[in-house]
Design an enzyme around this catalytic site. Structure first.
Site, PDB file in Angstrom:
ATOM      1  N   CYS A 167       0.868  -1.187   0.000  1.00 28.94           N
ATOM      2  CA  CYS A 167       0.000   0.000   0.000  1.00 28.94           C
ATOM      3  C   CYS A 167       0.897   1.228   0.000  1.00 28.94           C
ATOM      4  O   CYS A 167       1.715   1.398   0.914  1.00 28.94           O
ATOM      5  CB  CYS A 167      -0.910  -0.012   1.221  1.00 28.94           C
TER       6      CYS A 167
ATOM      7  N   ASN B 243       0.204   4.658   0.220  1.00 29.98           N
ATOM      8  CA  ASN B 243      -0.027   5.592   1.320  1.00 29.98           C
ATOM      9  C   ASN B 243       0.348   4.947   2.646  1.00 29.98           C
ATOM     10  O   ASN B 243       0.875   5.601   3.547  1.00 29.98           O
ATOM     11  CB  ASN B 243      -1.489   6.041   1.347  1.00 29.98           C
TER      12      ASN B 243
ATOM     13  N   HIS C 276      -3.763  -3.263 -10.769  1.00 29.39           N
ATOM     14  CA  HIS C 276      -4.491  -2.020 -11.018  1.00 29.39           C
ATOM     15  C   HIS C 276      -5.083  -2.035 -12.419  1.00 29.39           C
ATOM     16  O   HIS C 276      -4.434  -2.451 -13.382  1.00 29.39           O
ATOM     17  CB  HIS C 276      -3.572  -0.807 -10.871  1.00 29.39           C
TER      18      HIS C 276
ATOM     19  N   ARG D 172      -9.265  -2.448  -3.923  1.00 29.55           N
ATOM     20  CA  ARG D 172      -9.560  -3.844  -3.643  1.00 29.55           C
ATOM     21  C   ARG D 172      -9.520  -4.084  -2.126  1.00 29.55           C
ATOM     22  O   ARG D 172      -8.520  -3.834  -1.478  1.00 29.55           O
ATOM     23  CB  ARG D 172      -8.512  -4.717  -4.340  1.00 29.55           C
TER      24      ARG D 172
ATOM     25  N   CYS E 112      -4.769   6.619  -2.914  1.00 24.31           N
ATOM     26  CA  CYS E 112      -4.121   5.317  -3.127  1.00 24.31           C
ATOM     27  C   CYS E 112      -2.785   5.572  -3.799  1.00 24.31           C
ATOM     28  O   CYS E 112      -2.734   6.010  -4.947  1.00 24.31           O
ATOM     29  CB  CYS E 112      -5.000   4.417  -3.995  1.00 24.31           C
TER      30      CYS E 112
ATOM     31  N   GLY F 114      -1.968   3.222  -6.665  1.00 22.38           N
ATOM     32  CA  GLY F 114      -2.873   3.573  -7.754  1.00 22.38           C
ATOM     33  C   GLY F 114      -2.428   4.816  -8.499  1.00 22.38           C
ATOM     34  O   GLY F 114      -2.544   4.893  -9.725  1.00 22.38           O
TER      35      GLY F 114
END
Length: 281
Positions: free
Chosen positions: A75, A77, A166, A216, A224, A227
């Site tokens: 992740c 962030n 993604h 997800r 994100c 992302g």
């Protein structure tokens, strides 16, 4: 068992951080994480992040349980929040300090900058269909502007893995996208065997993108990091944006750069502590 925690957010993408360095396994289960993330009956968060002992020569290991109990590979962030949390519990908040973090997506190296922002080497994006993974197109080819039928509409999608999958689609206006309705349909589409994160991108300028995301395992979030990186890669691959751009998310902006020299992606953005506390595990 009483568990100490810290609450952090990166552009509104919020996490419960737990110092898990005395054990190689998370101190709470996925089922407990779901309860902790509940915004009415728990602490409230998009996920629970654990700081575990390092592996394979790294300083620490990062694991994360989403608010639905699933475990993503990484992740963006979240790793900025982890970097700020580690600096605090280590007592080492010097500028430009770096840590090597082991994740399920590989080794990630965040660096705390002089202005408090966290710059992260996000690695090299994976672009082949088999690496995403997706059943769109041939497994040894890139998926760029491929048509995908979702919610009775054909969308041109580009797929990128940042260690997690993604699916990116470019739209005229991100504000009008019915995210809560179509986000789950993208996430659970049959062409994504491991489900997918979905980014809807509006190109404002070649160096400025607007993004909304359906994550997800977490749903609609304010930001994100992986992302945003995937979105910039998709923009470059389709000729829509430059290799250095600001990505505006509902929670704020990230600076993303995709190096033409070594193909590595760099993400720079904030991580802020909200509060600390103790919860019964």
């Amino acid at each position: 068992m009483m568990i100490e925690f810290a609450k952090y957010h990166g552009l509104g993408n919020d996490f419960i951080l737990i110092d898990n360095r005395l054990s190689s396994q998370p101190v709470v289960t996925p089922e407990q994480a779901i309860k902790l993330c509940d915004r009415h009956f728990g602490i409230g968060a998009d996920g629970v992040i654990f700081v575990l002992p390092g592996q394979n020569g790294t300083d620490y290991t990062m694991r994360i349980f989403n608010s639905d109990g699933s475990e993503p590979e990484m992740c963006g962030n979240g790793i900025r929040c982890l970097a700020a949390f580690v600096a605090e519990i280590d007592g080492n908040q010097q500028e430009n300090s770096q840590k090597r973090i082991h994740t399920l997506a590989g080794t990630i190296t965040p660096q705390i900058m002089s202005d408090g922002q966290v710059k992260v080497d996000m690695g090299v994006p994976r672009l082949l269909a088999s690496e995403i993974p997706t059943a769109l197109g041939a497994e040894n080819q890139k998926v760029i502007d491929q048509p995908l039928e979702v919610a009775g509409q054909s969308w041109d999608v580009t797929c990128v893995s940042m260690g997690n999958p993604h699916c990116i689609t470019f739209v005229e206006d991100v504000a009008v996208i019915p995210l809560e309705k179509i986000g789950p349909q993208f996430e659970h589409h049959a062409v994504f065997p491991q489900r997918t994160n979905t980014e809807f991108i509006q190109v404002v300028r070649r160096d400025y993108l607007k993004m909304r995301v359906w994550e997800r395992g977490a749903g609609a979030t304010l930001a994100c990091g992986t992302g945003a990186c995937a979105a910039l890669v998709a923009g470059v691959l389709t000729g829509r944006c430059d290799r250095l751009a600001t990505v505006e998310l509902p929670g704020g902006c990230l600076q993303i750069e995709w190096s033409e020299v070594d193909q590595r992606l760099w993400m720079t953005g904030p991580a802020q502590r909200v509060f600390t506390g103790v919860v019964e595990g």
